[in-house]
Design an enzyme around this catalytic site. Structure first.
Site, mmCIF file in Angstrom:
data_model
loop_
_atom_site.group_PDB
_atom_site.id
_atom_site.type_symbol
_atom_site.label_atom_id
_atom_site.label_comp_id
_atom_site.label_asym_id
_atom_site.label_seq_id
_atom_site.Cartn_x
_atom_site.Cartn_y
_atom_site.Cartn_z
ATOM 1 N N SER A 138 0.872 -1.187 0.000
ATOM 2 C CA SER A 138 0.000 0.000 0.000
ATOM 3 C C SER A 138 0.903 1.229 0.000
ATOM 4 O O SER A 138 2.090 1.136 0.353
ATOM 5 C CB SER A 138 -0.844 -0.015 1.284
ATOM 6 O OG SER A 138 -1.480 1.229 1.488
ATOM 7 N N TYR A 151 -2.091 -1.024 10.371
ATOM 8 C CA TYR A 151 -2.043 -1.182 8.914
ATOM 9 C C TYR A 151 -0.706 -0.653 8.379
ATOM 10 O O TYR A 151 -0.042 -1.304 7.555
ATOM 11 C CB TYR A 151 -3.229 -0.428 8.315
ATOM 12 C CG TYR A 151 -3.487 -0.661 6.851
ATOM 13 C CD1 TYR A 151 -4.255 -1.736 6.418
ATOM 14 C CD2 TYR A 151 -2.996 0.223 5.888
ATOM 15 C CE1 TYR A 151 -4.523 -1.932 5.067
ATOM 16 C CE2 TYR A 151 -3.254 0.033 4.548
ATOM 17 C CZ TYR A 151 -4.019 -1.043 4.133
ATOM 18 O OH TYR A 151 -4.277 -1.225 2.793
HETATM 19 P P1 NAD Z 1 -11.528 -6.105 0.056
HETATM 20 O O1 NAD Z 1 -12.117 -5.974 1.421
HETATM 21 O O2 NAD Z 1 -12.364 -5.826 -1.140
HETATM 22 O O3 NAD Z 1 -10.902 -7.557 -0.123
HETATM 23 C C1 NAD Z 1 -10.175 -8.195 0.893
HETATM 24 C C2 NAD Z 1 -10.105 -9.678 0.603
HETATM 25 O O4 NAD Z 1 -9.387 -10.313 1.656
HETATM 26 C C3 NAD Z 1 -11.499 -10.337 0.548
HETATM 27 O O5 NAD Z 1 -11.492 -11.350 -0.438
HETATM 28 C C4 NAD Z 1 -11.610 -10.967 1.941
HETATM 29 O O6 NAD Z 1 -12.506 -12.068 1.998
HETATM 30 C C5 NAD Z 1 -10.170 -11.395 2.163
HETATM 31 N N1 NAD Z 1 -9.836 -11.651 3.554
HETATM 32 C C6 NAD Z 1 -9.980 -10.840 4.624
HETATM 33 N N2 NAD Z 1 -9.593 -11.481 5.749
HETATM 34 C C7 NAD Z 1 -9.185 -12.716 5.364
HETATM 35 C C8 NAD Z 1 -8.671 -13.839 6.056
HETATM 36 N N3 NAD Z 1 -8.494 -13.845 7.379
HETATM 37 N N4 NAD Z 1 -8.351 -14.954 5.335
HETATM 38 C C9 NAD Z 1 -8.546 -14.989 3.994
HETATM 39 N N5 NAD Z 1 -9.025 -13.947 3.284
HETATM 40 C C10 NAD Z 1 -9.348 -12.826 3.971
HETATM 41 O O7 NAD Z 1 -10.241 -5.169 0.099
HETATM 42 P P2 NAD Z 1 -9.248 -4.625 -1.034
HETATM 43 O O8 NAD Z 1 -9.293 -3.148 -0.972
HETATM 44 O O9 NAD Z 1 -9.445 -5.320 -2.322
HETATM 45 O O10 NAD Z 1 -7.852 -5.056 -0.387
HETATM 46 C C11 NAD Z 1 -6.992 -6.038 -0.940
HETATM 47 C C12 NAD Z 1 -5.558 -5.717 -0.536
HETATM 48 O O11 NAD Z 1 -5.205 -4.463 -1.121
HETATM 49 C C13 NAD Z 1 -5.357 -5.561 0.964
HETATM 50 O O12 NAD Z 1 -4.111 -6.131 1.333
HETATM 51 C C14 NAD Z 1 -5.316 -4.073 1.156
HETATM 52 O O13 NAD Z 1 -4.580 -3.696 2.282
HETATM 53 C C15 NAD Z 1 -4.637 -3.643 -0.120
HETATM 54 N N6 NAD Z 1 -4.837 -2.237 -0.475
HETATM 55 C C16 NAD Z 1 -6.072 -1.765 -0.756
HETATM 56 C C17 NAD Z 1 -6.207 -0.419 -1.090
HETATM 57 C C18 NAD Z 1 -7.531 0.194 -1.446
HETATM 58 O O14 NAD Z 1 -7.594 1.405 -1.609
HETATM 59 N N7 NAD Z 1 -8.592 -0.569 -1.586
HETATM 60 C C19 NAD Z 1 -5.092 0.410 -1.122
HETATM 61 C C20 NAD Z 1 -3.855 -0.112 -0.812
HETATM 62 C C21 NAD Z 1 -3.731 -1.446 -0.508
#
Ligand code: NAD
Length: 256
Positions: A138, A151
């Site tokens: 991130s 985080y």
């Molecule tokens: P999201 O909530 O849409 O997806 C998260 C996924 O992780 C889901 O499939 C959920 O079921 C799964 N998950 C959560 N806990 C779990 C567990 N204990 N075991 C197995 N699976 C689990 O979120 P997202 O925004 O798509 O995030 C995905 C990644 O991207 C994360 O690591 C997040 O930190 C990172 N990220 C997101 C953003 C953003 O702006 N959305 C920015 C930077 C980084």
């Protein structure tokens, strides 16, 4: 380009992980999906691109379940070639108010799960002389925001883990890199939009505008598909010599 390769994307039932899984499948890879929630919907979306697609419900906070997930990939597909460590959660509170069990969960899911998956996947990749590990970090792996201590700590940690593992494997056929997204509109971020709307007493659209204006100069969300295209590049022959990067896709967030 990835025909015959097998990819595991953790947390691929939603958001960025689902976008990456779909895009890797479109490139010909076989996919192991993981995560909670709408599993059937995710399977249908990824299967639409062809190739074999399976699902494993490992809770990524549990090392024994991660081991079963990695072994299932190797058993069911014969190999695990591409590992995308994407599963992640968020909790926002100042340090003194941060629930310790939320801290532990964030560190376990956003950081330690990547370590466990990597330590179990690497021996097979090294034996076969080819592997790609893409860690979804991130902008919070590069800079901090108030209220996100766990985080930020976990994401800085995964950037460090990426660099160390990249060096350990520098002369083999395995590369390890991280992607650092800024704001991507997924369920994880929609929760923060909702919190902002409630805090400021504004509607959804205005809350999104304010969230972006705070951090992301482009004033646009990146899409999961745009993150996925970078993951595909990191898996391509053109990226053979890209090692240990923490590549931001953040609308200018970290350029400020
Ligand atoms: P999201 O909530 O849409 O997806 C998260 C996924 O992780 C889901 O499939 C959920 O079921 C799964 N998950 C959560 N806990 C779990 C567990 N204990 N075991 C197995 N699976 C689990 O979120 P997202 O925004 O798509 O995030 C995905 C990644 O991207 C994360 O690591 C997040 O930190 C990172 N990220 C997101 C953003 C953003 O702006 N959305 C920015 C930077 C980084």
């Amino acid at each position: 380009m990835l025909k015959g390769r097998t990819a595991l994307v953790t947390g691929s039932t939603s958001g960025i992980g689902l976008g990456i899984a779909s895009t890797l499948a479109r490139q010909g890879a076989n996919l192991m999906l993981n995560g909670f929630g709408d599993v059937e919907g995710a399977l249908a979306q990824v299967r639409a691109h062809g190739g074999a697609v399976r699902y494993h419900g490992a809770d990524m906070s549990r090392p024994a379940e991660i081991e079963d997930l990695i072994r299932s990939c190797e058993r069911e597909f014969g190999a695990l070639d591409i590992l995308v460590n994407n599963a992640g959660i968020q909790h926002v509170a100042n340090v003194e108010d941060f629930p310790p069990e939320r801290w532990d969960a964030i560190v376990a899911i956003n950081l330690s799960s990547a370590f466990h998956a990597m330590r179990m996947a690497l021996p097979g990749m090294k034996r076969r002389g080819w592997g790609r590990i893409v860690n979804i970090a991130s902008t919070h792996g590069l800079v901090a925001s108030a209220g996100k201590s766990a985080y930020v700590a976990a994401k800085h940690g995964i950037v460090g883990l990426t660099k160390a593992a990249a060096l350990e494997n520098a002369s083999g056929g395995v590369t390890v890199n991280a992607i650092c997204p800024g704001w991507v509109l997924t369920p994880l971020v929609q929760q923060q939009v909702d919190a902002r709307a409630a805090r400021d007493g504004v509607d959804d659209e205005e809350a999104k505008r304010r969230l972006l204006a705070d951090k992301q100069p482009s004033l646009r969300f990146t899409t999961p598909e745009q993150i996925a295209e970078l993951a595909v590049f990191l898996c391509s022959p053109a990226a053979d010599n890209v090692l240990g990067v923490a590549w931001n896709v953040d609308g200018g967030w970290t350029a400020q």
